[in-house]
Design a protein around this motif. Sequence first.
Motif, short mmCIF file in Angstrom:
data_model
loop_
_atom_site.label_atom_id
_atom_site.label_comp_id
_atom_site.label_asym_id
_atom_site.label_seq_id
_atom_site.Cartn_x
_atom_site.Cartn_y
_atom_site.Cartn_z
N ILE A 127 24.70 -5.63 42.84
CA ILE A 127 24.52 -7.07 42.66
C ILE A 127 23.59 -7.63 43.75
CG2 ILE A 127 25.72 -9.30 42.86
CD1 ILE A 127 28.04 -8.00 41.33
N ASP A 128 23.80 -7.20 45.00
CA ASP A 128 22.93 -7.66 46.09
C ASP A 128 21.49 -7.20 45.90
OD1 ASP A 128 24.91 -9.07 47.43
OD2 ASP A 128 25.58 -7.31 48.56
N ALA A 129 21.29 -6.00 45.37
CA ALA A 129 19.93 -5.52 45.10
C ALA A 129 19.27 -6.38 44.03
CB ALA A 129 19.97 -4.06 44.67
N PHE A 130 20.00 -6.75 42.98
CA PHE A 130 19.45 -7.63 41.95
C PHE A 130 19.15 -9.02 42.50
CE2 PHE A 130 21.42 -4.78 38.64
CZ PHE A 130 20.20 -4.41 38.07
N ILE A 131 19.97 -9.50 43.42
CA ILE A 131 19.73 -10.81 44.04
C ILE A 131 18.41 -10.78 44.82
CG2 ILE A 131 20.52 -12.39 45.85
CD1 ILE A 131 23.40 -11.69 44.95
N ILE A 132 18.23 -9.74 45.63
CA ILE A 132 16.99 -9.63 46.42
C ILE A 132 15.79 -9.54 45.49
CG2 ILE A 132 15.70 -8.13 47.99
CD1 ILE A 132 18.41 -7.50 49.34
N TRP A 133 15.90 -8.73 44.45
CA TRP A 133 14.79 -8.59 43.50
C TRP A 133 14.47 -9.92 42.83
CZ3 TRP A 133 14.95 -8.90 38.06
CH2 TRP A 133 13.74 -8.57 37.44
N ALA A 134 15.51 -10.63 42.38
CA ALA A 134 15.29 -11.90 41.68
C ALA A 134 14.70 -12.96 42.61
CB ALA A 134 16.60 -12.40 41.08
N LEU A 135 15.11 -12.98 43.86
CA LEU A 135 14.58 -13.99 44.79
C LEU A 135 13.17 -13.65 45.25
CD1 LEU A 135 17.72 -14.82 46.94
CD2 LEU A 135 16.64 -16.21 45.16
N CYS A 136 12.79 -12.38 45.24
CA CYS A 136 11.45 -11.99 45.67
C CYS A 136 10.45 -11.96 44.53
CB CYS A 136 11.51 -10.62 46.35
SG CYS A 136 12.36 -10.66 47.93
N THR A 137 10.92 -12.11 43.29
CA THR A 137 10.02 -12.17 42.15
C THR A 137 9.35 -13.54 42.14
OG1 THR A 137 11.45 -10.70 40.88
CG2 THR A 137 9.91 -12.07 39.63
N PRO A 138 8.02 -13.57 42.08
CA PRO A 138 7.36 -14.87 42.12
C PRO A 138 7.69 -15.71 40.89
CG PRO A 138 5.75 -13.12 41.80
CD PRO A 138 7.08 -12.47 41.99
N ARG A 139 7.82 -16.99 41.12
CA ARG A 139 8.09 -17.91 40.01
C ARG A 139 6.82 -18.09 39.20
NH1 ARG A 139 10.64 -22.68 43.26
NH2 ARG A 139 10.17 -21.46 45.08
N ARG A 140 6.97 -18.47 37.96
CA ARG A 140 5.84 -18.62 37.05
C ARG A 140 4.82 -19.62 37.57
NH1 ARG A 140 5.93 -17.16 31.14
NH2 ARG A 140 7.96 -16.24 31.43
N SER A 141 5.30 -20.67 38.21
CA SER A 141 4.39 -21.70 38.73
C SER A 141 3.64 -21.22 39.95
CB SER A 141 5.15 -22.98 39.04
OG SER A 141 6.13 -22.72 40.04
N GLU A 142 4.15 -20.17 40.64
CA GLU A 142 3.48 -19.65 41.83
C GLU A 142 2.48 -18.55 41.48
OE1 GLU A 142 7.25 -20.18 44.86
OE2 GLU A 142 6.70 -18.20 44.17
N ALA A 143 2.67 -17.87 40.37
CA ALA A 143 1.84 -16.72 40.02
C ALA A 143 0.46 -17.12 39.57
CB ALA A 143 2.51 -15.90 38.93
#
Length: 143
Positions: A127-143
């Motif tokens: 769960i913590d690994a998925f949290i880190i991945w989700a928070l480090c994935t750029p948001r659509r407005s930032e990409a």
Amino acid sequence: MTSHVSGARPHTAARGTEASGFVGGWTMFAAVMMIFGGLMAIFAGIAAIAQDDVFVRTPSYIFRFNLTGWGWIHLLLGIVILVAGFALLQGAMWARITGVALAGMGMFANFLWLPYAPFWALTLIAIDAFIIWALCTPRRSEA
């Protein structure tokens, strides 16, 4: 009925942002997972503080604390993760930044917790690994 010059649409908010102040996408996923992971850490902490018989006793473990010590670590870390998860749900940028650090600390604590509750610890590490991945994935407005 309103008419628009040359078929142009009125200005709308960028995709990924919402007027209500709530977040969407992967940030929403990370917030929900932080809330869930925080609650699970709180439950593990309470069970360890109560000296529950659910946990395996490991007398020769190098990172051995007494079960109550591990319980307090998980209880306090779970409360902080839970609060950050609710703040992330509201869109607080500090929660997004600290969410990565808290999930990393949660992974570390659960790695050290492996001999006491292996299935529970591995679930919370994932769960913590998925949290880190989700928070480090750029948001659509930032990409």
